[in-house]
Design an enzyme around this catalytic site. Structure first.
Site, PDB file in Angstrom:
ATOM      1  N   SER A  17      40.489  36.268  46.616  1.00 38.13           N
ATOM      2  CA  SER A  17      41.714  36.096  45.609  1.00 38.13           C
ATOM      3  C   SER A  17      42.434  35.835  45.795  1.00 38.13           C
ATOM      4  O   SER A  17      42.890  35.011  47.304  1.00 38.13           O
ATOM      5  CB  SER A  17      41.532  37.239  44.092  1.00 38.13           C
ATOM      6  OG  SER A  17      41.850  36.705  43.331  1.00 38.13           O
ATOM      7  N   ASN A  18      43.229  36.076  44.971  1.00 40.35           N
ATOM      8  CA  ASN A  18      45.041  35.427  45.815  1.00 40.35           C
ATOM      9  C   ASN A  18      45.684  37.260  45.142  1.00 40.35           C
ATOM     10  O   ASN A  18      45.488  37.647  44.259  1.00 40.35           O
ATOM     11  CB  ASN A  18      45.625  34.579  45.695  1.00 40.35           C
ATOM     12  CG  ASN A  18      45.759  33.584  44.227  1.00 40.35           C
ATOM     13  OD1 ASN A  18      46.128  34.184  43.214  1.00 40.35           O
ATOM     14  ND2 ASN A  18      44.807  32.807  43.149  1.00 40.35           N
ATOM     15  N   PRO A  19      46.869  37.036  45.435  1.00 40.30           N
ATOM     16  CA  PRO A  19      48.037  38.354  44.687  1.00 40.30           C
ATOM     17  C   PRO A  19      48.890  38.202  43.621  1.00 40.30           C
ATOM     18  O   PRO A  19      49.415  38.803  42.637  1.00 40.30           O
ATOM     19  CB  PRO A  19      48.998  38.786  45.794  1.00 40.30           C
ATOM     20  CG  PRO A  19      48.780  37.998  46.374  1.00 40.30           C
ATOM     21  CD  PRO A  19      48.689  36.504  46.173  1.00 40.30           C
ATOM     22  N   ALA A  84      46.763  30.674  39.473  1.00 38.66           N
ATOM     23  CA  ALA A  84      46.286  30.421  40.577  1.00 38.66           C
ATOM     24  C   ALA A  84      45.077  30.837  40.970  1.00 38.66           C
ATOM     25  O   ALA A  84      44.759  31.242  41.073  1.00 38.66           O
ATOM     26  CB  ALA A  84      47.305  31.811  42.064  1.00 38.66           C
TER      27      ALA A  84
END
Ligand code: CTP
Length: 234
Positions: A17-19, A84
């Site tokens: 995933s991403n932040p 995102a």
């Protein structure tokens, strides 16, 4: 409106995933509703409380977001694509948890070089590009760009490739901007190449600034369509 990250699992306990926290997308949803829009918020996993009044569609993966967004897009006037989206997903998703002792045994038997998990990543669908391809006359598409390199050149490429009316580009990897920050700084470019710099401000203030730029485009599109009264945002 889309917000937040997506998660691409490779077993029930692990994912890529991403932040992203979803704060920018949620702020845009709240501001659009304050301006009288009917908002559908398609959001990936986030701890934020949904803005009251939004139609909430919760998703986890990019594929799920793709289906939800493509399903909503034909009926909306304005698309704000703040999510995102994870660009890659593991090719294989194990139904059970990948156990370390199994990997250890395989390594001992010489069936694996070491105890590493090798992941082959496949690209996920580009949701915004597909919405851009199917864009209806009068629809306004606003995309986002998260960049580490040449902000303007990369944003312009995305604006053209995804058939957008507006792109909001910000840097990532710097304090106070982008992922996980409460504030953001951005360069906004419209389809005619007109640039607007938005200085460091809270994401809530940025939502106001972005909608100040998007709303006139919507009004112009509305005029071309003969006006429809209610605005819907997805
Ligand atoms: N986006 C999308 N679907 C994807 C990837 C991105 O809809 N699979 C959307 C994002 O929501 C954003 C815009 O496209 O509005 C740009 O996303 P960004 O991550 O900055 O760029 P990418 O197009 O993924 O390109 P790159 O990773 O090469 O910078």
């Amino acid at each position: 409106m889309t917000a937040g990250p997506t998660r691409e699992p490779f077993d029930p306990a692990r994912f890529i995933s991403n932040p992203s926290t979803g704060r920018m997308g949620y702020a845009l949803a709240a501001e659009a509703m304050r301006r009288g829009a009917e908002v559908t918020l398609i959001c990936g996993p986030t701890h934020l409380e949904a803005p009251p009044g939004a139609h909430l569609v919760r998703v986890t993966t990019a594929d799920e977001m793709f289906r939800a967004a493509l399903n909503q897009a034909p009926g909306v006037d304005l698309v704000l694509k703040a999510a995102a989206v994870a660009d890659y997903r593991p090719e294989v998703r194990s139904p059970g948890k990948i156990k370390k002792d199994v990997l250890r045994r395989k390594a001992r038997k010489g069936q694996g070089a070491d105890r590493a998990i090798l992941l082959r990543l496949l690209p996920t669908p580009d949701i915004l590009e597909e919405i851009g391809r199917r864009k209806k006359p009068g629809q306004v598409l606003v995309g986002f760009a998260a960049e580490t390199g040449d902000l303007e050149a990369n944003a312009l490429k995305k604006l053209r490739r995804k058939n957008l009316d507006l792109i909001v580009a910000n840097r990532i990897g710097q304090d106070g901007e982008g992922f996980e920050a409460g504030t953001n700084r951005a360069l906004v470019i419209d389809r005619h190449g007109k640039k607007t710099g938005l200085p460091l401000m809270t994401k809530e203030a940025m939502a106001v600034a972005v909608l100040d730029l998007a709303e006139p485009l919507l009004a112009a599109a509305d005029g071309r369509r003969g006006g429809r009264g209610t605005r819907t945002v997805s």
